[in-house]
Design an enzyme around this catalytic site. Structure first.
Site, PDB file in Angstrom:
ATOM      1  N   LYS A  52     -20.770  91.285-100.820  1.00 11.29           N
ATOM      2  CA  LYS A  52     -21.399  90.050-100.333  1.00 11.29           C
ATOM      3  C   LYS A  52     -21.787  90.179 -98.858  1.00 11.29           C
ATOM      4  CE  LYS A  52     -19.057  87.414-103.880  1.00 11.29           C
ATOM      5  NZ  LYS A  52     -18.005  86.520-104.334  1.00 11.29           N
ATOM      6  N   GLN A  96     -12.935  83.492-102.198  1.00  6.86           N
ATOM      7  CA  GLN A  96     -12.937  84.506-103.248  1.00  6.86           C
ATOM      8  C   GLN A  96     -11.777  84.266-104.211  1.00  6.86           C
ATOM      9  OE1 GLN A  96     -15.369  86.728-103.707  1.00  6.86           O
ATOM     10  NE2 GLN A  96     -14.424  87.601-105.514  1.00  6.86           N
ATOM     11  N   ASP A 119     -20.968  78.679-104.088  1.00  7.08           N
ATOM     12  CA  ASP A 119     -20.489  79.230-105.362  1.00  7.08           C
ATOM     13  C   ASP A 119     -20.765  78.260-106.515  1.00  7.08           C
ATOM     14  OD1 ASP A 119     -19.406  81.775-105.601  1.00  7.08           O
ATOM     15  OD2 ASP A 119     -17.489  81.201-104.694  1.00  7.08           O
TER      16      ASP A 119
END
Ligand code: GUN
Length: 293
Positions: A52, A96, A119
């Protein structure tokens, strides 16, 4: 059979994003800024987050990585989330997953300001997606729909079988493909670990999205001629042929399934790169404030 090249499409989208970021920077002097919170040192999570950060560089974004040790308290994580919520320089951020067992994942995700939830995991974004309102769509479903779109794959009236009911793939992709939209307008069946006779549903499917995390689960005997097969599986299996000592294996037994398909995604090089680029797309949208102003 046509192979769906996720790597190529993702590179094209990345180039589109980088071009747009350059223009924004020239006119406004601001780069989109993505932050990531990483807890512990899980190998998979380390790899994903490093990817990322690299994607941000390629797109011309600013990125910030906030690390905590495995034993971090829930309160410390919650206060970091609140800090990022308030930080006007951060356009979007992610936590995460998975988190250590002593942390309540839902509590953390719900603390994220949904306007920065690139997300797309916050219940506000999930709910807005379900009723067709503008929102951040989670990366893998976003990537899958973008592949169907870019390959002009007809979805209206098709029977789509989704294998798996996870919150981050199965449920949202089923929801997107049943929307009155293009891609969309599918008749969707969701199969999971308690479904009886999965083969029966798969044999009737025009489109199969395999997201079970069961390597090689879908075989040629379960697929009808001309089906479109999207493989979301990315299980790490040991390999003597790679430096890292493992390779990614999808949920689809490619050898037996591919000859029956009209379109199929490979693993690696199919959905994976699209998932990565979808996060960049959401970060760009967050930077431009096009969804929530
Ligand atoms: N872990 C596995 N996939 C994802 C993802 O898309 N986002 C986050 N935050 N964690 C993940």
């Amino acid at each position: 059979m046509q192979l769906i090249d996720g790597k190529k499409i993702a590179a094209e989208i990345k180039a589109e994003i980088a071009g747009e970021v350059k223009e924004i920077y020239l006119s406004k002097g601001k780069q989109p800024h993505l932050a990531a919170i990483l807890v512990g040192h899980d190998g998979g999570s380390e790899t994903y987050v490093a990817g990322k950060v690299k994607d941000c560089e390629d797109c011309g974004f600013k990125s910030t990585l906030v690390r905590f040790e495995e034993n971090v308290t829930e309160e410390t994580l919650l206060s970091e989330v609140r800090k990022l919520n308030e930080d006007a320089d951060v356009d979007g951020f992610i936590v995460q997953l998975p988190l250590p067992r002593h942390i309540n994942e839902h509590k953390i995700l719900q603390e994220i300001d949904y306007r920065k939830d690139v997300d797309g995991f916050h219940p506000v974004n999930v709910g807005r997606m379900a009723i067709g309102l503008p929102c951040f769509i989670s990366a893998t479903p976003f990537g899958i729909v973008e592949l169907l779109n870019r390959y002009n794959i007809e979805t209206a009236g098709k029977h789509c079988v989704v294998l798996g009911r996870s919150n981050i793939v199965g449920k949202p992709v089923a929801s997107l493909l049943m929307q009155k939209n293009n891609p969309g307008d599918c008749t969707v069946t969701v199969c999971h670990s308690r479904t009886k006779d999965i083969k029966k549903y798969c044999l009737d499917a025009d489109i199969i999205i395999a997201a079970l995390g069961a390597p090689g689960f879908l075989n040629g005997d379960m697929v009808k001629d001309g089906a479109v097969v999207i493989d979301v599986g990315t299980t790490r299996v040991p390999s003597t042929e790679t430096k890292s000592g493992f390779r990614l294996k999808g949920d689809v037994d490619f050898e037996s399934v591919a000859p029956k398909c009209s379109f199929i995604t490979p693993v690696p090089g199919g959905v994976g790169p699209m998932t990565r680029v979808a996060l960049m797309k959401n970060t760009l949208l967050a930077g431009k404030k096009v969804i929530y102003g």
